[in-house]
Enzyme design. Structure first.
Site, PDB file in Angstrom:
ATOM      1  N   GLY A   1      -9.684   8.959   7.738  1.00  0.00           N
ATOM      2  CA  GLY A   1     -10.515   8.409   6.809  1.00  0.00           C
ATOM      3  C   GLY A   1     -11.721   8.160   7.569  1.00  0.00           C
TER       4      GLY A   1
ATOM      5  N   ASP B   1      -6.245  13.771  16.360  1.00  0.00           N
ATOM      6  CA  ASP B   1      -6.512  12.220  16.958  1.00  0.00           C
ATOM      7  C   ASP B   1      -7.681  11.847  17.391  1.00  0.00           C
ATOM      8  OD1 ASP B   1      -3.452  10.384  17.151  1.00  0.00           O
ATOM      9  OD2 ASP B   1      -5.067  10.727  18.944  1.00  0.00           O
TER      10      ASP B   1
ATOM     11  N   ASN C   1       1.053  -0.879  -0.026  1.00  0.00           N
ATOM     12  CA  ASN C   1      -0.018   0.155   0.040  1.00  0.00           C
ATOM     13  C   ASN C   1       0.754   1.217  -0.021  1.00  0.00           C
ATOM     14  OD1 ASN C   1      -1.955   2.126   0.520  1.00  0.00           O
ATOM     15  ND2 ASN C   1      -2.429   0.821   2.317  1.00  0.00           N
TER      16      ASN C   1
ATOM     17  N   ARG D   1     -10.541  16.247   7.256  1.00  0.00           N
ATOM     18  CA  ARG D   1     -11.014  16.603   7.055  1.00  0.00           C
ATOM     19  C   ARG D   1     -12.846  17.106   7.083  1.00  0.00           C
ATOM     20  NH1 ARG D   1     -10.279  11.212   2.657  1.00  0.00           N
ATOM     21  NH2 ARG D   1      -9.000  11.074   4.250  1.00  0.00           N
TER      22      ARG D   1
ATOM     23  N   HIS E   1     -12.577   3.249   0.800  1.00  0.00           N
ATOM     24  CA  HIS E   1     -12.395   2.164   2.014  1.00  0.00           C
ATOM     25  C   HIS E   1     -13.695   0.404   1.180  1.00  0.00           C
ATOM     26  CE1 HIS E   1     -12.332   6.145   4.733  1.00  0.00           C
ATOM     27  NE2 HIS E   1     -11.362   5.389   4.765  1.00  0.00           N
TER      28      HIS E   1
ATOM     29  N   GLU F   1      -7.935  -4.972   6.152  1.00  0.00           N
ATOM     30  CA  GLU F   1      -7.744  -5.110   4.753  1.00  0.00           C
ATOM     31  C   GLU F   1      -6.482  -6.050   4.018  1.00  0.00           C
ATOM     32  OE1 GLU F   1      -8.644   0.070   4.024  1.00  0.00           O
ATOM     33  OE2 GLU F   1      -8.013  -0.145   5.614  1.00  0.00           O
TER      34      GLU F   1
HETATM   35  P1  AMP Z   1      -7.031   4.630  11.566  1.00  0.00           P
HETATM   36  O1  AMP Z   1      -6.337   5.458  10.588  1.00  0.00           O
HETATM   37  O2  AMP Z   1      -7.854   3.378  11.301  1.00  0.00           O
HETATM   38  O3  AMP Z   1      -5.477   4.164  12.148  1.00  0.00           O
HETATM   39  O4  AMP Z   1      -7.254   5.008  12.441  1.00  0.00           O
HETATM   40  C1  AMP Z   1      -7.026   6.778  13.187  1.00  0.00           C
HETATM   41  C2  AMP Z   1      -7.684   7.086  14.814  1.00  0.00           C
HETATM   42  O5  AMP Z   1      -8.519   6.126  15.478  1.00  0.00           O
HETATM   43  C3  AMP Z   1      -7.395   8.380  15.608  1.00  0.00           C
HETATM   44  O6  AMP Z   1      -7.847   9.165  15.698  1.00  0.00           O
HETATM   45  C4  AMP Z   1      -6.995   7.441  16.792  1.00  0.00           C
HETATM   46  O7  AMP Z   1      -6.515   8.786  18.034  1.00  0.00           O
HETATM   47  C5  AMP Z   1      -8.104   6.875  16.627  1.00  0.00           C
HETATM   48  N1  AMP Z   1      -7.647   5.875  18.358  1.00  0.00           N
HETATM   49  C6  AMP Z   1      -7.361   4.421  18.136  1.00  0.00           C
HETATM   50  N2  AMP Z   1      -6.730   4.281  19.714  1.00  0.00           N
HETATM   51  C7  AMP Z   1      -7.872   5.247  19.989  1.00  0.00           C
HETATM   52  C8  AMP Z   1      -8.548   5.270  21.445  1.00  0.00           C
HETATM   53  N3  AMP Z   1      -8.086   4.216  22.076  1.00  0.00           N
HETATM   54  N4  AMP Z   1      -9.355   5.610  21.663  1.00  0.00           N
HETATM   55  C9  AMP Z   1      -9.915   6.826  20.749  1.00  0.00           C
HETATM   56  N5  AMP Z   1      -9.748   6.271  19.762  1.00  0.00           N
HETATM   57  C10 AMP Z   1      -8.487   6.078  19.495  1.00  0.00           C
END
Ligand code: AMP
Length: 395
Positions: A207, A278, A10, A236, A175, A380
């Site tokens: 996303g 985040d 990827n 976004r 997605h 994925e």
């Molecule tokens: P991804 O793009 O699927 O890796 O997801 C990233 C997002 O998941 C970010 O906004 C992270 O802050 C959120 N995330 C991961 N772990 C946690 C958690 N324990 N509590 C809240 N959000 C989380």
């Protein structure tokens, strides 16, 4: 080692995510990430059979980075059966995973203007991997392909027809690999046949998108021509009044580039909170009393609830709501707040189950006697490997 090995690649603009997937093993033999590609700090870290490894790549571009990484993958794999490439935009031409022939590569190039951040780096990875392993089958697995089953009333915009017929302007959705994997896994977990099951899937990561899946097919989704439409995301905006762009231009002199940067890089959770894209950071800040972080969370959940309710129009019935992605799989608060906004659906969480389903643990989180809600960790890489093998097997 029995079972065939597929390498999944990827490629992003400055990163390459990769995994070596064996069809008979649940875990990945190798899982890694090359970052800061194209800079002197380029480096790759990977886990090989549980052991962490690291390599400086010294100013490598995509081709050089892959040339340095692939011998390690090859050594761990022994034999490679094929390479599966994640491709973001396949336009209307690509309906399923397929062999990356020069013609298909031409389609990816032709769709670059619809996914300028994703298709060009994807192509760099594809071309580099093909020149390193010309004898192997290279398969493209497209984010847009799963959504090609949307009916025309869901994928067309209410603008004059020629924009669709002459310029391919329509809703595509993204997605797809995750929505497909999660809706199938969800059906399996619920003991329902995929071909007779109806789901709302919320993929919530950096996303975010939600999809209505009927009998294993996408019937509508929140993302559109580009991955900007729909839900509020990390940086976004998701849906805004389209006139906002004209207003910003006329009143404040924004160029097209300024508008794009504002809506794709400076908005969403980051824009509202002024703090971070985040979700973990925002939940912590909100618990400490940060009002802007709390508002960002509230907008995120309300807009998600509103979109899920809208997507229910595409379902003949609802067998369940499935949460996935970093936020969907971990943020118990976000799951709760979202369902609290959907009162007419009669959702109710089992609080203990909701707390338990985090960090890769999936399962049912709804209370007995209420509509099913499950956490289904996405995978994925596994889905790309499965689709790659299916193409190789001619299925
Ligand atoms: P991804 O793009 O699927 O890796 O997801 C990233 C997002 O998941 C970010 O906004 C992270 O802050 C959120 N995330 C991961 N772990 C946690 C958690 N324990 N509590 C809240 N959000 C989380």
């Amino acid at each position: 080692m029995s079972g065939r090995n597929i390498l999944v690649i990827n490629s992003g603009s400055s990163s390459i995510k990769f995994a070596l997937v064996n069809e008979d093993r649940d875990d990945f033999i190798i899982e890694g990430l090359a970052e800061r590609i194209g800079t002197p700090e380029a480096e790759v870290t990977w886990k090989e059979n549980g052991e962490k490894k690291h390599l400086q790549l010294g100013n490598a571009d995509h081709a050089e980075a892959l040339a340095q990484i692939l011998p390690h993958v090859q050594k761990a794999a022994g034999t490679l059966t094929g390479i599966g490439h994640r491709v973001v935009h396949g336009g209307s031409q690509v309906h399923e995973a397929c062999l990356l022939t020069p013609e298909v590569i031409g389609v990816i190039e032709a769709n670059a203007s619809l996914a300028p951040l994703h298709n060009p780096p994807g192509l760099m990875g594809i071309n580099a991997a093909i020149s390193l392993y010309p004898e192997l089958p290279h398969i493209g697995v497209f984010d847009t392909a799963f959504h090609q089953t949307m009916p025309e009333h869901a994928y067309r915009y209410a603008i004059p027809e020629e924009f669709y017929t002459q310029h391919q302007i329509r809703r595509y959705g993204f997605h797809g690999t995750s929505h497909m994997y999660v809706s199938r896994k969800g059906a399996e977990m619920a003991g329902l046949p995929v071909e007779d099951s109806c789901w709302l899937v919320a993929h919530l990561g950096n996303g975010c998108s939600a999809t209505a899946v009927v009998n294993g097919e996408s019937r509508d989704t929140t993302m559109g021509l580009t991955p900007l439409e729909g839900l509020v995301m990390g940086t976004r905006s998701g849906d805004v009044d389209p006139s906002l762009q004209v207003h910003l231009h006329r009143t404040f002199g924004y160029s097209a580039q300024d508008v794009e940067t504002l809506l794709t890089k400076k908005s969403g959770l980051l824009g509202v909170s002024g703090l971070s894209n985040d979700m973990r950071t925002l939940i912590e800040a909100s618990e400490k009393g940060d009002k802007k972080a709390a508002l960002a969370i509230e907008i995120f959940c309300y807009r998600l609830a509103k979109s899920l309710a809208a997507l229910s129009c595409a379902l003949p019935r609802l067998d369940g709501l499935l949460f996935t992605g970093g936020i969907g799989e971990n943020a118990t608060l976000i799951r709760k707040k979202t369902l609290d906004h959907m009162r007419v659906f009669n959702f109710k969480l089992d609080d203990a189950a909701n707390q338990e389903c985090v960090r890769g643990k999936g399962g049912k989180i709804s209370a007995e006697g209420h509509p099913l809600v499950m956490v289904v960790p996405t995978n994925e890489e596994r889905q790309i490997a499965n689709e790659t093998l299916a193409v190789i097997d001619g299925k």
